[in-house]
Design an enzyme around this catalytic site. Structure first.
Site, PDB file in Angstrom:
ATOM      1  N   HIS A  56       2.921  37.242  32.234  1.00  0.00           N
ATOM      2  CA  HIS A  56       3.076  35.888  31.720  1.00  0.00           C
ATOM      3  C   HIS A  56       4.149  35.919  30.629  1.00  0.00           C
ATOM      4  O   HIS A  56       3.889  35.619  29.470  1.00  0.00           O
ATOM      5  CB  HIS A  56       1.744  35.355  31.168  1.00  0.00           C
ATOM      6  CG  HIS A  56       1.740  33.885  30.922  1.00  0.00           C
ATOM      7  ND1 HIS A  56       0.694  33.072  31.293  1.00  0.00           N
ATOM      8  CD2 HIS A  56       2.653  33.075  30.364  1.00  0.00           C
ATOM      9  CE1 HIS A  56       0.956  31.814  30.935  1.00  0.00           C
ATOM     10  NE2 HIS A  56       2.152  31.807  30.369  1.00  0.00           N
ATOM     11  N   ASN A 101       3.646  34.572  36.403  1.00  0.00           N
ATOM     12  CA  ASN A 101       3.412  33.165  36.102  1.00  0.00           C
ATOM     13  C   ASN A 101       4.728  32.392  36.083  1.00  0.00           C
ATOM     14  O   ASN A 101       5.694  32.789  35.440  1.00  0.00           O
ATOM     15  CB  ASN A 101       2.738  33.023  34.737  1.00  0.00           C
ATOM     16  CG  ASN A 101       2.515  31.564  34.369  1.00  0.00           C
ATOM     17  OD1 ASN A 101       1.740  30.874  35.014  1.00  0.00           O
ATOM     18  ND2 ASN A 101       3.208  31.095  33.340  1.00  0.00           N
ATOM     19  N   ARG A 176       6.972  20.259  39.941  1.00  0.00           N
ATOM     20  CA  ARG A 176       7.152  18.873  39.512  1.00  0.00           C
ATOM     21  C   ARG A 176       7.344  18.057  40.784  1.00  0.00           C
ATOM     22  O   ARG A 176       7.662  18.602  41.837  1.00  0.00           O
ATOM     23  CB  ARG A 176       8.394  18.685  38.634  1.00  0.00           C
ATOM     24  CG  ARG A 176       8.343  19.371  37.287  1.00  0.00           C
ATOM     25  CD  ARG A 176       9.596  19.062  36.488  1.00  0.00           C
ATOM     26  NE  ARG A 176       9.785  20.021  35.414  1.00  0.00           N
ATOM     27  CZ  ARG A 176      10.851  20.069  34.629  1.00  0.00           C
ATOM     28  NH1 ARG A 176      11.848  19.208  34.829  1.00  0.00           N
ATOM     29  NH2 ARG A 176      10.961  20.975  33.682  1.00  0.00           N
ATOM     30  N   GLU A 324      -2.631  25.346  36.491  1.00  0.00           N
ATOM     31  CA  GLU A 324      -2.469  24.671  35.205  1.00  0.00           C
ATOM     32  C   GLU A 324      -2.287  23.187  35.447  1.00  0.00           C
ATOM     33  O   GLU A 324      -1.544  22.783  36.335  1.00  0.00           O
ATOM     34  CB  GLU A 324      -1.248  25.189  34.418  1.00  0.00           C
ATOM     35  CG  GLU A 324      -1.410  26.555  33.794  1.00  0.00           C
ATOM     36  CD  GLU A 324      -0.196  26.931  32.940  1.00  0.00           C
ATOM     37  OE1 GLU A 324       0.448  26.022  32.371  1.00  0.00           O
ATOM     38  OE2 GLU A 324       0.106  28.137  32.854  1.00  0.00           O
ATOM     39  N   TRP A 372      -5.644  23.204  31.747  1.00  0.00           N
ATOM     40  CA  TRP A 372      -4.974  23.897  30.642  1.00  0.00           C
ATOM     41  C   TRP A 372      -5.192  23.095  29.378  1.00  0.00           C
ATOM     42  O   TRP A 372      -4.792  21.961  29.287  1.00  0.00           O
ATOM     43  CB  TRP A 372      -3.469  24.029  30.927  1.00  0.00           C
ATOM     44  CG  TRP A 372      -2.778  24.801  29.843  1.00  0.00           C
ATOM     45  CD1 TRP A 372      -2.165  24.292  28.727  1.00  0.00           C
ATOM     46  CD2 TRP A 372      -2.667  26.228  29.760  1.00  0.00           C
ATOM     47  NE1 TRP A 372      -1.677  25.303  27.964  1.00  0.00           N
ATOM     48  CE2 TRP A 372      -1.969  26.508  28.563  1.00  0.00           C
ATOM     49  CE3 TRP A 372      -3.082  27.286  30.561  1.00  0.00           C
ATOM     50  CZ2 TRP A 372      -1.686  27.813  28.161  1.00  0.00           C
ATOM     51  CZ3 TRP A 372      -2.791  28.570  30.159  1.00  0.00           C
ATOM     52  CH2 TRP A 372      -2.099  28.826  28.971  1.00  0.00           C
ATOM     53  N   GLU A 379       1.684  27.816  21.852  1.00  0.00           N
ATOM     54  CA  GLU A 379       2.433  27.320  22.995  1.00  0.00           C
ATOM     55  C   GLU A 379       3.878  27.811  22.944  1.00  0.00           C
ATOM     56  O   GLU A 379       4.542  27.727  21.907  1.00  0.00           O
ATOM     57  CB  GLU A 379       2.415  25.790  23.016  1.00  0.00           C
ATOM     58  CG  GLU A 379       3.189  25.141  24.140  1.00  0.00           C
ATOM     59  CD  GLU A 379       2.593  25.426  25.510  1.00  0.00           C
ATOM     60  OE1 GLU A 379       3.305  25.236  26.512  1.00  0.00           O
ATOM     61  OE2 GLU A 379       1.413  25.824  25.575  1.00  0.00           O
TER      62      GLU A 379
END
Length: 443
Positions: A56, A101, A176, A324, A372, A379
């Site tokens: 990640h 990820n 997206r 997520e 998430w 973050e």
């Protein structure tokens, strides 16, 4: 370097809860001395199924210093050795592995615009003087190529050497949806599809066909690496499931690709301008993130419907986990505001409604949903300035944690789903009240 395991988010199904963990690349000694076994054992005792992410974005600095990490093919063997150790140590207990990820993120944010580690980009792209070197036009494609090969090599290792463990393995894609800026304009429609190819197809075409999309090969040309026949065979089909992260949708319209130029990045090759408002000046939906510098972003619940349907129809009906999906709130909110958290309830509820809808109407093979995040955390790029958690965390006293109203809502949703999924009404939020049902359906 210490092994890092982070409880990120969870989902409870009829089989039990799921917790996603993140490992940092570590040495044999680090792993054996860590408390990872104890944590995994404790989770299993509570009927919690661990999903483990091998990478990640937490690359050991020494590998970046030695050979620039994923910019060099040496990373493929090092990643394989690391994964081999993890499978050996934890594979008897862990049956769900995520290799990398968000395959799209490190090449673009790390090597095109330099906002994320390792912070590489072209000199003229580096307006804030944070990149220590790089070429924004070429390096993202090399990094993406090596990521795909590293991922596929690890999957092959797991399927051969560790087949007896009977687990599943796959990558995570950031997704997206892209809508035409002007739905009556063929150029906008083409821009939206082209963006899908550069955003999703960049990875999914190799993962399903062993080659990059035709439109990318046409536009990017010699900057786009090629797979050998052996590599293409290795990469194609190298997953048992796909993790899909989804947050927002954007409008797409054509924009000239400035290549070659000193300010060019690989993200410009699609020849698309992305916005959150369309040709009529209409925003996609509710406010997602307020940003007075770069501009506000807005979310579109139905986008998750379109993404799931797109992956089913275009990429062979894969097994999917929504790994997520969540909402950001500013840390400037006071404690009372942060815990009330009604906007996160609206976000989760509206997306879960469309997720259920696409499962029922399109038969998408979604096995689980991960909100998430379980708690407010650090973050990427934002630090502690935003909150994504279902639980409130006091940054100055980490023992001070409280379940937000969104967390309580999610508990009720989970319990209702498990006990009586046929009658689950999704505990409708304000967005889906009688007065706004049409707005949500059109959103």
């Amino acid at each position: 370097m210490q092994l890092r395991m982070v409880v990120s988010f969870h989902f409870r199904s009829k089989e039990g809860e799921v917790v996603v963990l993140t490992f940092g690349m570590a040495s044999v000694t680090d792993i054996q001395k860590s408390g990872s076994h104890k944590l995994i054992d404790a989770l299993l005792e509570k009927n919690i199924t661990p999903f483990v992410t091998l990478f990640h974005w937490d690359l050991p600095q020494t590998l970046q210093d030695e050979y620039e990490g994923f910019l060099d093919r040496q990373i493929i063997q090092d990643f394989k050795d690391y994964a081999d150790l993890c499978f050996k140590e934890f594979g008897g207990k862990v049956k769900h592995w995520i290799t990398i990820n968000q395959l799209y993120t490190v090449p673009t944010r790390g090597y095109a615009i330099g906002t994320d580690a390792p912070g590489r980009c072209s000199p003229m792209v580096d307006t804030k003087h944070r990149c220590y070197g790089g070429n924004s036009s070429t390096e993202p494609y090399i990094v993406a190529h090596n990521q795909l090969l590293a991922h596929a090599t690890v999957v092959d290792l797991y399927r051969t050497k560790y087949k007896f463990q009977k687990g599943k393995i796959g990558p995570v894609m950031i997704t997206r949806w892209f809508l035409p800026f002007d739905e009556s304009d063929p150029a906008s429609i083409e821009a939206a599809e082209r963006m899908n190819q550069f955003f999703h197809g960049w990875y999914m075409e190799p993962l399903t066909k062993g080659r990059y999309p035709d439109i990318m090969r046409q536009i990017v040309g010699s900057r786009l690496p090629n797979f050998t026949e052996e590599e293409a065979e290795l990469v194609a089909g190298s997953y048992d499931f796909l993790g899909l992260n989804y947050y927002v949708t954007q409008y797409a319209q054509p924009k000239p690709n400035p290549y070659p130029s000193e300010t060019h990045t690989a993200m410009m090759d699609a020849g698309v301008k992305l916005t959150y408002d369309n040709s009529r000046g209409e925003f996609l939906g509710p406010l997602f993130v307020e940003d007075k510098v770069s501009g506000n972003s807005y979310y579109y619940p139905k986008g998750i419907y379109y993404v799931m349907d797109y992956f089913k129809t275009k990429y062979g009906d894969p097994l999917i986990y929504v790994t997520e999906n969540g909402f950001s709130t500013p840390s400037s909110e006071n404690r009372e505001q942060a815990i009330a958290d009604y906007k996160r309830i609206d976000y989760l509820c509206s997306h879960l409604c469309f997720l259920r809808k696409v499962i029922k109407e399109k038969g998408v093979n979604v096995r689980g949903y991960f909100a998430w995040a379980l708690g407010d955390n650090y973050e990427f790029c934002k630090g502690f300035t935003v909150r994504f958690g279902l639980s409130y965390v006091n940054w100055e006293d980490l023992d001070d944690r409280n379940l937000k109203e969104s967390g309580k809502w999610y508990q009720r949703f989970i319990n209702g789903t498990v006990k009586n999924s046929a009658k689950q009404d999704f505990l409708r939020s304000s967005l889906s009240s009688q007065s706004q049902k049409k707005r949500l359906a059109d959103a």
